[in-house]
Scaffold this motif. Structure first.
Motif, mmCIF file in Angstrom:
data_model
loop_
_atom_site.group_PDB
_atom_site.id
_atom_site.type_symbol
_atom_site.label_atom_id
_atom_site.label_comp_id
_atom_site.label_asym_id
_atom_site.label_seq_id
_atom_site.Cartn_x
_atom_site.Cartn_y
_atom_site.Cartn_z
ATOM 1 N N ALA A 1 -21.794 -82.612 35.947
ATOM 2 C CA ALA A 1 -20.404 -82.853 36.339
ATOM 3 C C ALA A 1 -19.590 -81.562 36.373
ATOM 4 O O ALA A 1 -18.558 -81.497 37.035
ATOM 5 C CB ALA A 1 -19.754 -83.855 35.387
ATOM 6 N N ARG A 2 -20.051 -80.512 35.688
ATOM 7 C CA ARG A 2 -19.277 -79.265 35.606
ATOM 8 C C ARG A 2 -19.983 -78.091 36.287
ATOM 9 O O ARG A 2 -19.542 -76.951 36.157
ATOM 10 C CB ARG A 2 -19.028 -78.915 34.145
ATOM 11 N N VAL A 3 -21.063 -78.377 36.999
ATOM 12 C CA VAL A 3 -21.920 -77.298 37.471
ATOM 13 C C VAL A 3 -21.214 -76.371 38.454
ATOM 14 O O VAL A 3 -21.563 -75.193 38.562
ATOM 15 C CB VAL A 3 -23.210 -77.899 38.091
ATOM 16 N N PHE A 4 -20.209 -76.879 39.187
ATOM 17 C CA PHE A 4 -19.517 -76.040 40.176
ATOM 18 C C PHE A 4 -18.247 -75.388 39.613
ATOM 19 O O PHE A 4 -17.517 -74.726 40.346
ATOM 20 C CB PHE A 4 -19.155 -76.858 41.419
ATOM 21 N N GLU A 5 -17.978 -75.578 38.328
ATOM 22 C CA GLU A 5 -16.793 -74.968 37.735
ATOM 23 C C GLU A 5 -17.048 -73.481 37.487
ATOM 24 O O GLU A 5 -18.135 -73.104 37.030
ATOM 25 C CB GLU A 5 -16.442 -75.656 36.418
ATOM 26 N N PRO A 6 -16.047 -72.637 37.764
ATOM 27 C CA PRO A 6 -16.244 -71.195 37.543
ATOM 28 C C PRO A 6 -16.392 -70.875 36.064
ATOM 29 O O PRO A 6 -15.767 -71.507 35.210
ATOM 30 C CB PRO A 6 -14.973 -70.580 38.135
ATOM 31 N N PHE A 7 -17.244 -69.929 35.771
ATOM 32 C CA PHE A 7 -17.519 -69.428 34.426
ATOM 33 C C PHE A 7 -18.245 -70.448 33.543
ATOM 34 O O PHE A 7 -18.430 -70.203 32.359
ATOM 35 C CB PHE A 7 -16.230 -68.975 33.717
ATOM 36 N N GLY B 1 -22.073 -68.208 40.046
ATOM 37 C CA GLY B 1 -22.963 -68.372 41.196
ATOM 38 C C GLY B 1 -22.731 -69.649 41.969
ATOM 39 O O GLY B 1 -22.492 -69.633 43.187
ATOM 40 N N LEU B 2 -22.784 -70.797 41.291
ATOM 41 C CA LEU B 2 -22.626 -72.074 41.977
ATOM 42 C C LEU B 2 -21.176 -72.332 42.364
ATOM 43 O O LEU B 2 -20.911 -73.001 43.370
ATOM 44 C CB LEU B 2 -23.148 -73.205 41.089
ATOM 45 N N SER B 3 -20.232 -71.826 41.574
ATOM 46 C CA SER B 3 -18.824 -72.005 41.953
ATOM 47 C C SER B 3 -18.517 -71.229 43.228
ATOM 48 O O SER B 3 -17.743 -71.694 44.077
ATOM 49 C CB SER B 3 -17.906 -71.563 40.812
ATOM 50 N N ILE B 4 -19.129 -70.065 43.387
ATOM 51 C CA ILE B 4 -18.958 -69.296 44.624
ATOM 52 C C ILE B 4 -19.574 -70.051 45.793
ATOM 53 O O ILE B 4 -19.007 -70.118 46.893
ATOM 54 C CB ILE B 4 -19.582 -67.899 44.469
ATOM 55 N N VAL B 5 -20.758 -70.645 45.579
ATOM 56 C CA VAL B 5 -21.382 -71.466 46.627
ATOM 57 C C VAL B 5 -20.426 -72.574 47.045
ATOM 58 O O VAL B 5 -20.222 -72.822 48.248
ATOM 59 C CB VAL B 5 -22.714 -72.067 46.112
ATOM 60 N N HIS B 6 -19.836 -73.255 46.071
ATOM 61 C CA HIS B 6 -18.904 -74.354 46.382
ATOM 62 C C HIS B 6 -17.722 -73.843 47.196
ATOM 63 O O HIS B 6 -17.321 -74.464 48.199
ATOM 64 C CB HIS B 6 -18.422 -74.995 45.083
ATOM 65 N N GLY B 7 -17.147 -72.717 46.777
ATOM 66 C CA GLY B 7 -15.992 -72.183 47.493
ATOM 67 C C GLY B 7 -16.320 -71.755 48.908
ATOM 68 O O GLY B 7 -15.572 -72.031 49.850
#
Length: 550
Positions: free
Chosen positions: A354-360, A373-379
């Motif tokens: 549930a939090r995998v795309f949150e930054p940091f 990494g994954l938050s940048i992918v999401h953005g």
């Protein structure tokens, strides 16, 4: 069975039958020329009467037959000899035998009727049983059908509920990420404002400091640290979709294959990459660098899922069509490229997923990941009009799916970005500089003044507008911050350009989600300067804007 219903008629019929038997006896006697016993003459009739007409008429027929036998058959014929024992004995035997025959006939009839009744009941029971079996079978079939429909309905309801929970979870995640998006954008803006004068002033100090000295080395190290901080802010802006993008039609397959070749040389050889491509159209409108960053980040994340550094990463690329009903995360219905990256590593718990795309946010150890990494992918994916989803089960691995809209030439409106820098030369023009941050104003003014420009620096938009209105022809260029209290940079640009339409105007901002270059140009703004710029980039932008006057 009594075939005659009226009781009097039955008794009359009984008497007639006895009389017929009596006369038939006499007729037979003449024919055979001898005597016939009364038993042969009357007993069959008595039995028939008892069987056909009932017990009462049978007894009545026995009495008549006894009387007729006593008078006409028992000797002496034609006389009643009640005083003789043999005579009385004959009558009693006759009556007893007749009554016994009647009783036998009656019992037979009763038994026959009972048997018939039982057979009828058995037949009726059989019919009822068959009907009941038919009803039971029909009811069973009906219940089975209802049960099947109920099972299907429950399954459909469970699927609907699961889909609803999935959509709600995605919505909650999207809302949470949007909140983090705004939060990250605000942080990036503040950090850019802080970094802006630091980088410019450090570059200015390094220009004045002789190379090789201890002071020069210290300043260089500080400047490198500021650059690293600027790169981190760019990552935050990539997550929040506020970084500068160079969008152009690109073949996703080519970028994917190039990225895979790079990954095969950088990942351990114990990790195998399987690539499956099945596309008819792979052209998307995107930033090539950012698209490859999506691929590399997802594959690196998949590789990190293998604690033993041994496993397989399965990558698939295919076309798909998103229906309006299934569009989510801001996606529009239409044709999409579907990129999936699958691993069979450690997987994730639901609370981690549930939090995998949150930054940091990271589950890796200290020093093994930044959580970006994954938050940048999401953005990046959101910035390209797509969506990214994740499915994972602890101990079984994860599946990341990226949807990017397929590019159609009829929809293409190419974004124009400025590339070549203006010549790096000094000037003497007068510049109106407006920013609500004092430390930014002082740094920019010092840098521009060192390049020969005359600078009027103000921290209020209304005050700057009054200054320009009072002296419109004295200024050669206006530089203003986008987000200022009281009057924004856009409002200031509109009012200044109303006074003098040929004045070059540079708009400076910490992030460009509020206005794009195209929108800025539509307002007459010559340059859109993204903080934090270096001193030389600032000089080049100023020179480029000034030269557009001629």
């Amino acid at each position: 069975m009594a075939v005659v219903s009226h009781w009097l008629t039955r008794y009359v019929v009984a008497a007639i039958l006895v009389m017929i038997a009596f006369f038939s006896r006499h007729a037979l006697m003449h024919i055979i020329g001898g005597e016939l016993t009364p038993f042969i003459t009357f007993f069959p009739i008595v039995m028939v009467v008892a069987l056909v007409l009932g017990l009462g008429p049978g007894i009545f027929a026995s009495a008549i037959a006894a009387m007729m036998s006593a008078y006409y058959i028992f000797p002496p014929v034609g006389q009643l000899r009640y005083g003789e024992t043999s005579y009385i004995y004959n009558i009693i035997v006759f009556i007893g035998m007749s009554m016994l025959m009647c009783l036998f006939a009656w019992l037979y009839e009763r038994i026959r009727l009972r048997v018939s009744h039982l057979e009828a009941e058995h037949a009726a029971d059989k019919v009822r049983r068959e009907n009941l079996e038919g009803l039971v079978n029909d009811r069973t079939a009906e219940l089975e059908e209802k049960n099947r429909k109920l099972v299907e309905e429950i399954a459909e309801r469970e699927r609907t509920e699961a889909e609803k929970r999935k959509v709600e979870a995605q919505l909650a995640q999207t809302q949470r990420i949007e909140a983090l998006d705004r939060f990250a954008g605000g942080i990036a803006h503040d950090l850019n404002n802080i970094l802006y004068p630091i980088i410019i002033d450090l570059e200015g100090l390094l220009e004045d400091e002789p190379k090789g000295t201890a002071r020069s080395d210290i300043l260089d190290q500080i400047l490198k640290a500021a650059y690293r901080q600027r790169d981190l802010v760019k990552k935050i802006l990539s997550f929040s979709r506020r970084s500068e993008q160079v969008l152009e039609p690109v073949h996703f397959r080519v970028l994917l294959e190039d990225a895979i070749n790079f990954l095969r040389s950088s990942l351990p050889r114990t990790i195998e990459i399987q690539l499956h491509i099945n596309t008819q159209s792979d052209v998307v409108m995107g930033d090539p660098v950012q698209i490859q960053q999506i691929i590399i980040n997802l594959c690196q994340n998949a590789a990190d899922a293998y604690a033993s550094q041994k496993g397989t990463i399965e990558i698939r690329l295919a076309n798909t069509h998103i229906q309006p009903l299934y569009a989510y995360q801001g996606m529009r219905a239409g044709d999409y490229l579907k990129l999936t990256v699958k691993d069979t590593g450690t997987g994730m718990k639901p609370e981690v997923m549930a939090r995998v795309f949150e930054p940091f946010f990271t589950t890796k150890g200290i020093g093994k990941g930044t959580g970006m990494g994954l938050s940048i992918v999401h953005g990046i994916v959101k910035g390209h009009g797509g969506a990214v989803t994740v499915e994972s089960e602890e101990g079984k691995g994860s599946l990341f799916t990226v949807y990017l809209p397929v590019w159609h030439e009829s929809e293409y409106q190419r974004q124009v970005y400025h590339g070549e820098s203006a010549p790096q030369v000094k000037g003497s023009e007068k510049i109106l500089l407006v920013d609500d941050e004092e430390f930014i104003i002082s740094s920019l003014k010092r840098t521009l003044a060192s390049s020969g420009y005359r600078v009027v620096a103000l921290t209020d938009g209304h005050e700057a507008l009054k200054e320009f209105r009072d002296h419109p022809d004295e200024f050669d260029l206006v530089i203003a911050d986008l987000t200022m209290p009281g009057m924004t940079g856009i409002e200031l640009a509109r009012k200044i350009l109303e006074i003098r339409s040929d004045i070059p105007f540079i708009l400076s901002t910490g992030y460009n989600n509020i206005i794009s270059r195209q929108e800025a140009e539509s307002f007459g703004i010559r340059e859109l300067l993204l903080k934090p710029t270096g001193a030389q980039e600032l000089r080049n932008a100023v020179r480029s804007a000034l030269e557009t006057r001629y």
